[in-house]
Design a protein around this motif. Sequence first.
Motif, PDB file in Angstrom:
ATOM      1  N   VAL A 102       0.841  -1.195   0.000  1.00 48.49           N
ATOM      2  CA  VAL A 102       0.000   0.000   0.000  1.00 48.49           C
ATOM      3  C   VAL A 102       0.877   1.247   0.000  1.00 48.49           C
ATOM      4  O   VAL A 102       1.819   1.355   0.786  1.00 48.49           O
ATOM      5  N   LEU A 103       0.543   2.179  -0.879  1.00 54.39           N
ATOM      6  CA  LEU A 103       1.160   3.503  -0.918  1.00 54.39           C
ATOM      7  C   LEU A 103       0.123   4.489  -0.416  1.00 54.39           C
ATOM      8  O   LEU A 103      -1.014   4.492  -0.900  1.00 54.39           O
ATOM      9  N   VAL A 104       0.470   5.317   0.552  1.00 55.23           N
ATOM     10  CA  VAL A 104      -0.438   6.332   1.091  1.00 55.23           C
ATOM     11  C   VAL A 104      -0.001   7.687   0.543  1.00 55.23           C
ATOM     12  O   VAL A 104       1.165   8.064   0.656  1.00 55.23           O
ATOM     13  N   VAL A 105      -0.950   8.412  -0.057  1.00 52.93           N
ATOM     14  CA  VAL A 105      -0.637   9.695  -0.686  1.00 52.93           C
ATOM     15  C   VAL A 105      -1.568  10.780  -0.154  1.00 52.93           C
ATOM     16  O   VAL A 105      -2.777  10.577  -0.046  1.00 52.93           O
ATOM     17  N   GLY A 106      -0.991  11.935   0.146  1.00 54.90           N
ATOM     18  CA  GLY A 106      -1.797  13.101   0.500  1.00 54.90           C
ATOM     19  C   GLY A 106      -2.119  13.253   1.969  1.00 54.90           C
ATOM     20  O   GLY A 106      -2.875  14.133   2.344  1.00 54.90           O
ATOM     21  N   ARG A 112       6.181   4.417  -9.168  1.00 55.52           N
ATOM     22  CA  ARG A 112       6.880   3.826 -10.320  1.00 55.52           C
ATOM     23  C   ARG A 112       7.948   2.825  -9.899  1.00 55.52           C
ATOM     24  O   ARG A 112       8.202   1.836 -10.591  1.00 55.52           O
ATOM     25  N   VAL A 113       8.571   3.070  -8.760  1.00 54.80           N
ATOM     26  CA  VAL A 113       9.622   2.173  -8.274  1.00 54.80           C
ATOM     27  C   VAL A 113       9.023   0.984  -7.523  1.00 54.80           C
ATOM     28  O   VAL A 113       9.422  -0.160  -7.720  1.00 54.80           O
ATOM     29  N   LEU A 114       8.031   1.249  -6.670  1.00 59.17           N
ATOM     30  CA  LEU A 114       7.500   0.214  -5.784  1.00 59.17           C
ATOM     31  C   LEU A 114       6.347  -0.594  -6.375  1.00 59.17           C
ATOM     32  O   LEU A 114       6.034  -1.673  -5.880  1.00 59.17           O
ATOM     33  N   LEU A 115       5.672  -0.068  -7.415  1.00 60.93           N
ATOM     34  CA  LEU A 115       4.508  -0.713  -8.017  1.00 60.93           C
ATOM     35  C   LEU A 115       3.535  -1.233  -6.955  1.00 60.93           C
ATOM     36  O   LEU A 115       3.302  -2.440  -6.844  1.00 60.93           O
ATOM     37  N   PRO A 116       2.953  -0.314  -6.163  1.00 59.67           N
ATOM     38  CA  PRO A 116       2.068  -0.763  -5.082  1.00 59.67           C
ATOM     39  C   PRO A 116       0.813  -1.447  -5.624  1.00 59.67           C
ATOM     40  O   PRO A 116       0.299  -1.093  -6.681  1.00 59.67           O
ATOM     41  N   GLY A 170      -4.683  -0.542  -7.615  1.00 57.68           N
ATOM     42  CA  GLY A 170      -6.043  -0.257  -7.167  1.00 57.68           C
ATOM     43  C   GLY A 170      -5.990   1.033  -6.376  1.00 57.68           C
ATOM     44  O   GLY A 170      -4.939   1.388  -5.819  1.00 57.68           O
ATOM     45  N   VAL A 171      -7.077   1.780  -6.324  1.00 60.74           N
ATOM     46  CA  VAL A 171      -7.061   3.075  -5.650  1.00 60.74           C
ATOM     47  C   VAL A 171      -8.215   3.176  -4.661  1.00 60.74           C
ATOM     48  O   VAL A 171      -9.354   2.842  -4.989  1.00 60.74           O
ATOM     49  N   VAL A 172      -7.887   3.646  -3.468  1.00 62.18           N
ATOM     50  CA  VAL A 172      -8.899   4.006  -2.486  1.00 62.18           C
ATOM     51  C   VAL A 172      -8.834   5.519  -2.358  1.00 62.18           C
ATOM     52  O   VAL A 172      -7.817   6.067  -1.931  1.00 62.18           O
ATOM     53  N   LEU A 173      -9.902   6.190  -2.792  1.00 60.89           N
ATOM     54  CA  LEU A 173      -9.985   7.645  -2.656  1.00 60.89           C
ATOM     55  C   LEU A 173     -10.562   7.938  -1.284  1.00 60.89           C
ATOM     56  O   LEU A 173     -11.680   7.541  -0.966  1.00 60.89           O
ATOM     57  N   ARG A 174      -9.799   8.628  -0.461  1.00 64.04           N
ATOM     58  CA  ARG A 174     -10.191   8.930   0.909  1.00 64.04           C
ATOM     59  C   ARG A 174     -10.674  10.379   0.944  1.00 64.04           C
ATOM     60  O   ARG A 174      -9.893  11.303   0.749  1.00 64.04           O
ATOM     61  N   PHE A 209      -1.774  -6.564   4.581  1.00 62.80           N
ATOM     62  CA  PHE A 209      -1.481  -5.251   4.003  1.00 62.80           C
ATOM     63  C   PHE A 209      -0.260  -4.641   4.672  1.00 62.80           C
ATOM     64  O   PHE A 209      -0.150  -4.624   5.889  1.00 62.80           O
ATOM     65  N   GLN A 210       0.629  -4.111   3.844  1.00 63.90           N
ATOM     66  CA  GLN A 210       1.851  -3.476   4.339  1.00 63.90           C
ATOM     67  C   GLN A 210       2.013  -2.124   3.671  1.00 63.90           C
ATOM     68  O   GLN A 210       2.091  -2.048   2.432  1.00 63.90           O
ATOM     69  N   VAL A 211       2.040  -1.058   4.455  1.00 67.10           N
ATOM     70  CA  VAL A 211       2.298   0.272   3.906  1.00 67.10           C
ATOM     71  C   VAL A 211       3.779   0.338   3.589  1.00 67.10           C
ATOM     72  O   VAL A 211       4.617   0.257   4.481  1.00 67.10           O
ATOM     73  N   VAL A 212       4.091   0.454   2.298  1.00 65.92           N
ATOM     74  CA  VAL A 212       5.492   0.446   1.871  1.00 65.92           C
ATOM     75  C   VAL A 212       6.069   1.846   1.728  1.00 65.92           C
ATOM     76  O   VAL A 212       7.288   2.011   1.704  1.00 65.92           O
ATOM     77  N   SER A 213       5.201   2.848   1.623  1.00 67.64           N
ATOM     78  CA  SER A 213       5.683   4.219   1.492  1.00 67.64           C
ATOM     79  C   SER A 213       4.518   5.182   1.659  1.00 67.64           C
ATOM     80  O   SER A 213       3.359   4.795   1.564  1.00 67.64           O
ATOM     81  N   HIS A 214       4.874   6.427   1.876  1.00 70.06           N
ATOM     82  CA  HIS A 214       3.864   7.496   1.889  1.00 70.06           C
ATOM     83  C   HIS A 214       4.516   8.755   1.333  1.00 70.06           C
ATOM     84  O   HIS A 214       5.732   8.912   1.373  1.00 70.06           O
TER      85      HIS A 214
END
Length: 137
Positions: free
Chosen positions: A3-7, A44-48, A83-87, A27-32
């Motif tokens: 999982v990538l967390v953005v914003g 692009r690097v992690l391909l979440p 996949g995208v989860v819009l929060r 589920f593992q958050v790999v970056s934010h």
Amino acid sequence: MTVLVVGVPDGEQLELLRSGIQRNPHFQVVSHAHDPAVALAHARVLLPDITVLALPAGLDSIDSDAGVQRVFRGVRDLDPPSGVVLRTAATRVPRAVSGLMVEGAVHIVREGDHEALMRALRAIGLRRASCDPDEMP
């Protein structure tokens, strides 16, 4: 599932979100990232498998915020697409955002609704595990 967390800015809110996601061992958050350019570089690097994208309060449409639009389109254009989860803000879901749902690959959840977030993550995870490409129309 990665999982990538953005914003979501660094701090208590991010840590609550991260720990809530990682309570489920699947589920593992790999970056934010808070900055769209950094988020896309990480993607692009992690391909979440999944990107949790926090929408700014008051946003009417993904297209009305260039950074959000770039991140959304960028992670959906990956191969395989994330996949995208819009929060969204807890007060309301932007009307134009609801049209973005793509057969289980894009989900919308309200900030603070942990159960809805976990349902969305599981739905995307099951879709990915079945090798469904969830391509944009």
